[in-house]
Design an enzyme around this catalytic site. Sequence first.
Site, mmCIF file in Angstrom:
data_model
loop_
_atom_site.group_PDB
_atom_site.id
_atom_site.type_symbol
_atom_site.label_atom_id
_atom_site.label_comp_id
_atom_site.label_asym_id
_atom_site.label_seq_id
_atom_site.Cartn_x
_atom_site.Cartn_y
_atom_site.Cartn_z
ATOM 1 N N GLU A 1 0.827 -1.212 0.000
ATOM 2 C CA GLU A 1 0.000 0.000 0.000
ATOM 3 C C GLU A 1 0.861 1.260 0.000
ATOM 4 O OE1 GLU A 1 -4.048 -0.687 2.217
ATOM 5 O OE2 GLU A 1 -2.498 -1.766 3.295
ATOM 6 N N GLU B 1 -4.401 -8.932 4.011
ATOM 7 C CA GLU B 1 -5.017 -8.497 5.273
ATOM 8 C C GLU B 1 -6.262 -9.283 5.658
ATOM 9 O OE1 GLU B 1 -2.867 -4.715 3.886
ATOM 10 O OE2 GLU B 1 -3.801 -6.456 2.977
#
Length: 725
Positions: free
Chosen positions: A115, A135
């Site tokens: 990210e 995640e």
Amino acid sequence: MAEIRVTMEVGSDGVALITITNPPVNALHPKIIAGLKEKYTEAMSRPDVKAIVLTGYGGKFSGGFDINVFKQIHQTGNLSLLPDVSVELVVNIVEDAKKPSVAAIQGLALGGGLEMAMGCHARISTPDAQLGLPELTLGVIPGFGGTQRLPRLVGLAKATEMMLLSKPIRAKEGKQYGLIDELVSPADVIRVARQWALDIAEGRKPWLSSLRRTDKLGSLAEAREVLKAARQQVKRQFPNMPQHQACLDSIEEGVVAGGYAGVLKEAKLFKDLVLSDTSKGLVHVFLAQRATSKVPNVTDRGLKPRQIKKIAVIGGGLMGSGIATACILNNISVVLKEVDPKFLDRGVKMISGNLEGLVKKGSLTQDRAKKTLSLLKGVLDYSDFKDVDMVIEAVIEKIPLKQSIFADLEKVCPPHCILATNTSTIDLNIVGEKTCSQDRIIGAHFFSPAHIMPLLEIVRTEKTSPQVIIDLMTVGKIIKKVPVVVGNCTGFAVNRTFFPYTQGSHLLVHLGVDVFRVDRAITNFGMPMGPFQLQDVAGYGVAMAVKSIYAEAFKGRIFQSDLVELMVQDGRQGKANGKGYYIYEKGSKPRPDPTVQAVIEESRKRSNVLRGGKAITVSDQDIVEMIFFPVVNEACRVMGEGVVSKASDLDISSVLGMGFPKYRGGLVFWADTIRANYIYSKLSKWSEIYGGFFTPCSYLEERAKKGLPLSSMSTSSSQTSRARL
């Protein structure tokens, strides 16, 4: 070991190299986040800095946000422990900065690491670097803008696949999809990234913000079709996982209302999910798996593992062939011994079939399968055992046979050779009774199919040397298993803890509950299949072989019936012959066999536990509790006797060995969410009605009365742990 820090070096070219240092994977600890904010602010204020290259120390970009912070939040409920990364750092400081950033990626960029890289204006990578957003395996969604930037870089279909399945890709594939801008060698990654950063700063290359791109999202109608299909898939595949739908909600918000609105929605959903039971359970399992590598009085003694180059496997049946497959797949030479040519040929064919199965799945090439099979040698005597480093015995559960094999092994194997048994139930002291080598006798209990199931239960006796344990733990990791060290007793940790699972389900059926309803209730709870289908798949031979062993070891707390024997007499062998509680036909799902009712009725008649011939009335919750609370009770005995050194070892074993739902955190963790006093009161009530099978043990009673969690083993006044010894 390098300390946790962020450094910045400004070159004569005007490029600031910012490096994340937090070995082994440069996790984004709050100190790293603060360091990044500080260094970026400094770089923006310095007139000699034209552009920035962001990288990670030691050949790894970053493995993502520090999971230990999640654990602290779960323990305290304090969300302020989460630093503001998504808006403050990735959007405001990196992406919207007046100077461009380029990510120089090596090794891996996972979770928050990827990210951060997607917030940069270009990404340069080595071809084999791993890229992904895993995640959801921790019960949350990407929280640093990943649900918005990944679809804008690789397209909606690929992005949803990568996130929903937590499926990483190599940078080589990332380049094809547009996630990576250029592939280079490790030696060139920083140099090329610096040049890209300058080219962007000086207008020779486009200055692109991922969050503002829309070219890969398609039309709104197309996007909605992709998301609708993804929601249906999630409903089928992950019915009890809220994070998957939340991930799609976040992606949809960004598609409909724009990237920045999507980032704000993602941040809110992320915070909600961090405190969910699902996240607490999944993070606990993740950390429990890590903790298995620490065994008191074994791994803290500074011992170095010896090299295991050659392993002998005795017995080429289902378990032996699976163990041999796991070894040769990981470049360990195997000698497979059988008693006659027919059995040996069958064993070699099974191993070859295992490899062919992997080739068909695409996880092994034909060439590699051929090379792997060349590491196997089939034998009918012990002449090739003179130079083996380890023997794993995997014959049927017959005590005299195992004792005779171990007596032979002591004579034919070199003195350093580890003597392991794959027994699933028999006390190791009995197996090695007729040898003088008890310091090198150890249990290597694999779960079927052994080349696929990830758990390896390592069983030590009071005499097993720590060196032998370290060696087997290392072999376990080489063959891609999760090794859990436990103490020696009948059934060890996993099979002993779960023996009431089958017996509880049998008791319910004998009390008049429908066999298929039991299976449905247990699969709805999250188990991969119900106890009766599991018995069909495992085969009835195991159940019949261990029946007398358990009856002897656990007197007063077992439920016995003739059901399995009656099934066999009725010509039923489960999946093996296509007929058990279910009917098994190639190419179709197992379907309930209504004719099994006659067998069940006969068994009910013989057991005579139905009072007045009337079936009991139970809810699905009652079914789950009457099956799993006795399992929790036995887990309490296992902890009380010190068969495991920590409760989390039972949690990871229940997940990997028995298919206990991962999102519930493992058996003991789940029990602690229900609380000891509730479990104790239910068991006490049932024991009054149905007898000793439900009687709560003293460990459970003590914690129920003191209001303590079951996982608090340290408060127990039990003997020294058999797992740590």
